[in-house]
Design a protein around this motif. Structure first.
Motif: not given
Length: 629
Positions: A286-289, A295-307, A312-316
């Motif tokens: 799946v293509n995901t982005c 600022d860590p208070a506004y950053n959820e990217s590590r949770y997105a990276a976990e999913v 095994h998505t094509h993550h950008r």
């Protein structure tokens, strides 16, 4: 996904200015850069901008039936079009394309105004039936797709996907509606059916409007509502299983496309659930982005990276510049009317990122409204328990006095910020909920507006929006009622408007499986305790997803999709904000107490109070006033 426009002579068959119709159509070029089409006949003009998604080689619009008596201009996707096509073919209708648009004209021939009850999807369309001399406008049940309309002084009706298309018509009155301004500073958006202009309306979600040539312009008619008919004594294990099956099917039918498809992945529960279902249905990654914030208070990217890693998505992922202010002046032009949800900025950026890879993206919007995910539902439930203990006649003076005397402690820990709660307890249920969702309180709006503006309001108060919907609500349960109010106001007026304009600015189609209307109906009829249990919102939804997502994703505190406004207004945007709020546009309107606006600025920038939400609303309103429509 597309943009639509139309001009209809209500009383006769005057000629339609084809050049004007073309200019209205071109105002929405961004919604459909692939193709454009215009049709005119005496008394009628339809325009269309196309973003090709299904049946790329045909399906151009406006589209006709075989004998050219019915024509439609349409924006959206009808996901059950293949089943409807088979049903209509069995009735004798013959199709010339493989697109969902053609289903609309034959569904109209077969079932008339009831055709919309058969459609499963997101849509807004205008249809003209020359034989019946009838114009039919329709909007989908939840309001995913927009539709604006106005009756002009010359007796014509104009409609379009966005306000900017109507504003291209020189005959459109442009008087600002004071009630809409009051609503805007209360809610942060202008709720349906109003727009910022007195004479222009949004067709409400789940409504149609039928006009017969020579007849009166009636009111929109509702064809759907959220039932909230609670079913008791359910087996929770069975409900969890059925939920996953319904969610998987809602995602699956939204995967039909002849162009690249993907999903937003914020790392929150809702978008992660959608990606998990997509991954189980797709043989390809799946293509995901997602976007990241410094600022860590506004950053959820590590949770997105976990999913993304689990499936095994094509993550950008791209990091947003922490001082990316370039969009601020563009927002007013995107939304055409005041709009104060600052998450429009990151939403624009994530749509921009998604469009680099895909043309269609699935999102997790709607999960909080349908599954009681917002914290305010929990707080409203607590307040309702207190309200039940004391009659309003006692609560109003008691808690009203306490609320007035309790300090406004923005700096204090949350448990000590009791002023808003005390003020809410002094009100009835609807007033209390309104107080909780208001961008600016009654007191703040009362001080901000000038005496002249208050006279223009003639006693109108923004709470009337919620009171109107509460009177129609099919439920009296406090949590379900709050959800119903949000489904009718906040969801279409804020969330879906934000995503539609931000995505269509990049010619990106966004589909929302959590707002599949059979799924919404089913969830609404579950007992409230399966949605909000104790302090846990989306209770059963999260339980059902435990085999698919980690507890780290499901049960972490909700972050939201926001930006550091308070810091911006005390730092890099300080001068810009002061120039806007104290400038000639707001002062020249005569509707504001400029001394109070200056006090708001001074208090915020000195750190005494946090007025960031109200100041952002003023900044956006000032940008709107400077627009050249």
């Amino acid at each position: 996904m597309c943009g639509i426009v139309g001009i209809f002579d209500i009383q006769g068959g005057r000629g339609i200015d084809r050049d004007l119709l073309g200019r209205m159509n071109q105002r929405q070029f961004h919604r459909g850069p692939d193709e454009g089409g215009v049709h005119t006949e005496p008394g009628l003009g339809f325009g269309h901008r196309r973003l090709s998604i299904i049946d790329l080689s045909s399906g151009q619009q406006p589209l006709f039936n075989r004998d050219k008596t019915v024509v439609v201009t349409y924006n959206g996707e009808i996901y059950n079009f293949q089943a409807l096509r088979a049903e209509l073919e069995a009735l004798g209708h013959r199709f010339e394309t493989h697109c969902d648009t053609e289903v609309i004209v034959y569904a109209w021939e077969a079932w008339g105004e009831a055709c919309v009850e058969r459609f499963r999807g997101m849509f807004a369309f205008g249809l003209w039936d020359r034989t019946r001399r009838t114009l039919f406008l329709a909007r989908d049940r939840l309001g995913v797709k927009p539709l604006h309309y106005a009756v002009l002084p010359d007796g014509c009706l104009v409609f379009g996907s966005e306000l900017k298309a109507l504003l291209a018509h020189p005959g459109l009155p442009r008087r600002i509606d004071p009630q809409a301004v009051e609503d805007y500073f209360a809610y942060g958006y202008v709720p349906d059916p109003k727009t910022i202009y007195r004479d222009v309306y949004k067709l409400p979600p789940g409504h149609t409007l039928t006009l017969r040539r020579g007849g009166p312009v009636g009111a929109p008619v509702a064809y759907w509502d959220v039932p909230f008919a609670v079913r008791e004594n359910l087996d929770e294990a069975q409900v969890r299983g059925e939920l996953i099956e319904r969610l998987r099917e809602a995602v699956d039918i939204r995967r039909v496309a002849d162009v690249p498809l993907g999903a937003f992945l914020s790392g929150g529960v809702d978008s992660s659930a959608v990606v998990a279902m997509m991954a189980g249905l797709s043989e390809q990654p799946v293509n995901t982005c997602s976007i990241a914030f410094g600022d860590p208070a506004y950053n959820e990217s590590r949770y997105a990276a976990e999913v993304a890693g689990r499936y095994h998505t094509h993550h950008r992922v791209e990091q947003v510049d922490p001082e990316d202010f370039s969009l601020i002046d563009r927002l007013a032009g995107l939304y055409d009317e005041p709009y104060a949800d600052s998450s429009a900025l990151p939403t624009y950026r994530v749509c921009e990122l998604a469009r680099k890879e895909v043309v269609v993206a699935l999102s997790g919007d709607g999960g909080d409204e349908t599954w009681a995910g917002y914290r305010r539902y929990r707080f409203h439930g607590y307040e309702e328990r207190v309200r039940a203990l004391l009659p309003l006649g006692l609560r109003r003076p008691l808690f009203g006095t306490l609320g007035r005397w309790y300090p406004k402690a923005d700096w204090a820990p949350k448990p000590l910020r009791a002023k808003a709660t005390l003020e809410a307890l002094a009100r009835d249920s609807v007033e209390g909920y309104f107080h909780g969702v208001s961008l600016l309180s009654d007191v703040q709006r009362g001080r901000m507006f000038s005496p002249g503006f208050k006279r223009e309001l003639q006693g109108y108060h923004a709470v009337e929006v919620l009171r109107g919907w509460a009177a129609k609500a099919p439920t009296r349960h406090p949590i379900s009622l709050a959800q119903y109010l949000d489904l009718k106001t906040y969801l279409p007026g804020d969330i879906l408007t934000k995503v539609d304009r931000a995505s269509m600015a990049h010619a990106l189609e966004v589909r929302v499986p959590l707002l599949d209307h059979p799924l919404v109906e089913w969830v609404s009829c579950l007992p409230p305790a399966l949605k909000l249990r104790g302090t846990e919102g989306k209770f059963l939804f999260k339980q059902a997803l435990e085999p698919y997502l980690s507890k780290n994703i499901l049960y972490r505190p909700k972050m939201g999709f926001s930006i550091p406004l308070a810091a911006w207004f005390r730092g890099p945007l300080q001068a810009k904000l002061r120039a806007a709020v104290s400038g000639p546009a707001l002062a020249g309107s005569g509707w504001f107490d400029m001394d109070y606006l200056k006090a708001m600025l001074d208090q915020h920038q000195s750190g005494i109070r946090d007025h960031s939400a109200g100041l952002w609303a003023l900044l956006m309103y000032e940008s709107f006033l400077r627009l050249d429509p």
